[in-house]
Write a protein that holds these residues in place. Structure first.
Motif, PDB file in Angstrom:
ATOM      1  N   ARG A  10     -14.404  -6.672   6.110  1.00  0.00           N
ATOM      2  CA  ARG A  10     -13.331  -7.206   5.572  1.00  0.00           C
ATOM      3  C   ARG A  10     -12.547  -6.087   5.161  1.00  0.00           C
ATOM      4  O   ARG A  10     -12.837  -5.155   4.669  1.00  0.00           O
ATOM      5  N   PRO A  11     -11.176  -6.062   5.405  1.00  0.00           N
ATOM      6  CA  PRO A  11     -10.474  -5.024   4.852  1.00  0.00           C
ATOM      7  C   PRO A  11     -10.081  -5.002   3.371  1.00  0.00           C
ATOM      8  O   PRO A  11     -10.328  -6.045   2.966  1.00  0.00           O
ATOM      9  N   LEU A  12     -10.228  -3.752   3.093  1.00  0.00           N
ATOM     10  CA  LEU A  12     -10.132  -3.702   1.405  1.00  0.00           C
ATOM     11  C   LEU A  12      -8.390  -3.969   1.191  1.00  0.00           C
ATOM     12  O   LEU A  12      -7.497  -3.801   1.832  1.00  0.00           O
ATOM     13  N   GLU A  13      -8.366  -4.322  -0.166  1.00  0.00           N
ATOM     14  CA  GLU A  13      -6.902  -4.620  -0.662  1.00  0.00           C
ATOM     15  C   GLU A  13      -6.028  -3.426  -0.462  1.00  0.00           C
ATOM     16  O   GLU A  13      -6.545  -2.268  -0.711  1.00  0.00           O
ATOM     17  N   PRO A  14      -4.861  -3.400  -0.103  1.00  0.00           N
ATOM     18  CA  PRO A  14      -3.833  -2.120  -0.069  1.00  0.00           C
ATOM     19  C   PRO A  14      -3.872  -1.353  -1.298  1.00  0.00           C
ATOM     20  O   PRO A  14      -3.265  -1.963  -2.277  1.00  0.00           O
ATOM     21  N   VAL A  15      -4.279  -0.255  -1.363  1.00  0.00           N
ATOM     22  CA  VAL A  15      -4.262   0.528  -2.605  1.00  0.00           C
ATOM     23  C   VAL A  15      -3.610   1.972  -2.225  1.00  0.00           C
ATOM     24  O   VAL A  15      -3.598   2.674  -3.036  1.00  0.00           O
ATOM     25  N   ASP A  16      -3.352   2.144  -0.813  1.00  0.00           N
ATOM     26  CA  ASP A  16      -2.963   3.258  -0.167  1.00  0.00           C
ATOM     27  C   ASP A  16      -1.562   3.552  -0.403  1.00  0.00           C
ATOM     28  O   ASP A  16      -0.847   2.337  -0.402  1.00  0.00           O
ATOM     29  N   PRO A  17      -0.852   4.717  -0.808  1.00  0.00           N
ATOM     30  CA  PRO A  17       0.535   4.890  -0.282  1.00  0.00           C
ATOM     31  C   PRO A  17       0.993   4.253   0.626  1.00  0.00           C
ATOM     32  O   PRO A  17       0.548   4.516   1.868  1.00  0.00           O
ATOM     33  N   ILE A  18       2.302   3.670   0.741  1.00  0.00           N
ATOM     34  CA  ILE A  18       3.090   3.158   1.912  1.00  0.00           C
ATOM     35  C   ILE A  18       4.051   4.107   1.976  1.00  0.00           C
ATOM     36  O   ILE A  18       4.954   4.039   1.180  1.00  0.00           O
ATOM     37  N   GLY A  19       4.415   4.742   3.313  1.00  0.00           N
ATOM     38  CA  GLY A  19       5.267   5.465   3.505  1.00  0.00           C
ATOM     39  C   GLY A  19       5.623   5.752   5.114  1.00  0.00           C
ATOM     40  O   GLY A  19       4.957   4.686   5.725  1.00  0.00           O
ATOM     41  N   PRO A  20       6.469   6.189   5.711  1.00  0.00           N
ATOM     42  CA  PRO A  20       6.775   6.328   7.015  1.00  0.00           C
ATOM     43  C   PRO A  20       5.292   6.785   8.025  1.00  0.00           C
ATOM     44  O   PRO A  20       5.347   6.068   8.836  1.00  0.00           O
ATOM     45  N   GLU A  21       4.227   7.432   7.344  1.00  0.00           N
ATOM     46  CA  GLU A  21       3.157   7.741   7.953  1.00  0.00           C
ATOM     47  C   GLU A  21       2.381   6.637   8.185  1.00  0.00           C
ATOM     48  O   GLU A  21       1.537   6.446   9.036  1.00  0.00           O
ATOM     49  N   THR A  22       2.663   5.503   7.293  1.00  0.00           N
ATOM     50  CA  THR A  22       1.637   4.340   7.495  1.00  0.00           C
ATOM     51  C   THR A  22       1.995   3.729   8.735  1.00  0.00           C
ATOM     52  O   THR A  22       1.255   3.179   9.487  1.00  0.00           O
ATOM     53  N   ALA A  23       3.084   3.442   9.159  1.00  0.00           N
ATOM     54  CA  ALA A  23       3.497   2.562  10.453  1.00  0.00           C
ATOM     55  C   ALA A  23       2.976   3.706  11.779  1.00  0.00           C
ATOM     56  O   ALA A  23       2.276   3.203  12.495  1.00  0.00           O
ATOM     57  N   LEU A  24       3.113   4.984  11.708  1.00  0.00           N
ATOM     58  CA  LEU A  24       2.223   5.745  12.705  1.00  0.00           C
ATOM     59  C   LEU A  24       0.840   5.786  12.600  1.00  0.00           C
ATOM     60  O   LEU A  24       0.084   5.715  13.664  1.00  0.00           O
ATOM     61  N   SER A  25       0.404   5.676  11.594  1.00  0.00           N
ATOM     62  CA  SER A  25      -1.056   5.635  11.296  1.00  0.00           C
ATOM     63  C   SER A  25      -1.388   4.258  12.037  1.00  0.00           C
ATOM     64  O   SER A  25      -2.676   4.072  12.715  1.00  0.00           O
ATOM     65  N   ASN A  26      -0.834   3.068  11.573  1.00  0.00           N
ATOM     66  CA  ASN A  26      -1.321   1.652  11.952  1.00  0.00           C
ATOM     67  C   ASN A  26      -1.152   1.763  13.375  1.00  0.00           C
ATOM     68  O   ASN A  26      -2.092   1.255  14.342  1.00  0.00           O
ATOM     69  N   ARG A  27      -0.166   2.198  14.144  1.00  0.00           N
ATOM     70  CA  ARG A  27       0.092   2.442  15.449  1.00  0.00           C
ATOM     71  C   ARG A  27      -1.164   3.162  16.174  1.00  0.00           C
ATOM     72  O   ARG A  27      -1.647   2.693  17.496  1.00  0.00           O
ATOM     73  N   ALA A  28      -1.564   4.161  15.679  1.00  0.00           N
ATOM     74  CA  ALA A  28      -2.663   5.230  16.135  1.00  0.00           C
ATOM     75  C   ALA A  28      -3.860   4.215  16.100  1.00  0.00           C
ATOM     76  O   ALA A  28      -4.575   4.199  17.005  1.00  0.00           O
ATOM     77  N   SER A  29      -3.973   3.265  15.057  1.00  0.00           N
ATOM     78  CA  SER A  29      -5.378   2.619  15.108  1.00  0.00           C
ATOM     79  C   SER A  29      -5.378   1.483  16.132  1.00  0.00           C
ATOM     80  O   SER A  29      -6.340   1.010  16.746  1.00  0.00           O
ATOM     81  N   GLU A  30      -4.074   0.956  16.435  1.00  0.00           N
ATOM     82  CA  GLU A  30      -3.867  -0.100  17.422  1.00  0.00           C
ATOM     83  C   GLU A  30      -4.010   0.498  18.656  1.00  0.00           C
ATOM     84  O   GLU A  30      -4.676   0.044  19.556  1.00  0.00           O
ATOM     85  N   LEU A  31      -3.668   1.785  19.132  1.00  0.00           N
ATOM     86  CA  LEU A  31      -3.676   2.454  20.382  1.00  0.00           C
ATOM     87  C   LEU A  31      -5.414   2.617  20.416  1.00  0.00           C
ATOM     88  O   LEU A  31      -5.996   2.652  21.546  1.00  0.00           O
ATOM     89  N   TYR A  32      -5.880   3.320  19.423  1.00  0.00           N
ATOM     90  CA  TYR A  32      -7.629   3.503  19.452  1.00  0.00           C
ATOM     91  C   TYR A  32      -8.086   2.276  19.770  1.00  0.00           C
ATOM     92  O   TYR A  32      -8.901   2.436  20.608  1.00  0.00           O
ATOM     93  N   ASN A  33      -7.666   1.088  19.206  1.00  0.00           N
ATOM     94  CA  ASN A  33      -8.802  -0.363  19.211  1.00  0.00           C
ATOM     95  C   ASN A  33      -8.559  -0.773  20.595  1.00  0.00           C
ATOM     96  O   ASN A  33      -9.123  -1.409  21.264  1.00  0.00           O
ATOM     97  N   GLU A  34      -7.242  -0.295  21.144  1.00  0.00           N
ATOM     98  CA  GLU A  34      -7.166  -0.785  22.688  1.00  0.00           C
ATOM     99  C   GLU A  34      -7.518   0.209  23.701  1.00  0.00           C
ATOM    100  O   GLU A  34      -7.468  -0.104  24.895  1.00  0.00           O
TER     101      GLU A  34
END
Length: 106
Positions: A10-34
């Protein structure tokens, strides 16, 4: 989104800072999972240029592992743990990385 080796976790509650790097990191996760490991690494490295945060470093380390680049992945895992030794994600990932490297002394 932080990558995990357990797809049913289960995903953890969001406790991490959210900034421009978050969108890139999320995209990296998507690409990795694909299964697009090289583009995932490019996105993760771009996110690292913006902020060397726990989520970005964790994702980068897992992507590097997926590419078989274990020494580089271990360096990212160590940096993640040094930033947040109390973070269970960072500690668990670093511990697995130490085992993979054969370091049973820490």
């Amino acid at each position: 989104m932080i990558l995990t080796l357990n797809p049913f976790a289960r995903p953890l509650e969001p406790v991490d800072p959210i900034g421009p790097e978050t969108a890139l990191s999320n995209r990296a996760s998507e690409l990795y999972n694909e299964g697009h490991f090289e583009p995932a690494l490019e996105a993760a490295q771009h996110a690292l240029q913006i902020a060397r945060s726990v989520p970005v470093l964790l994702n980068t380390s897992i992507i590097l592992e997926g590419l078989g680049r274990f020494n580089e992945a271990h360096a990212c895992a160590g940096e993640t743990f040094s930033l947040a030794p109390g973070d269970k994600r960072a500690a668990g990932h670093y511990g697995r990385s130490l085992l993979r490297q054969g370091d049973l002394s820490r």
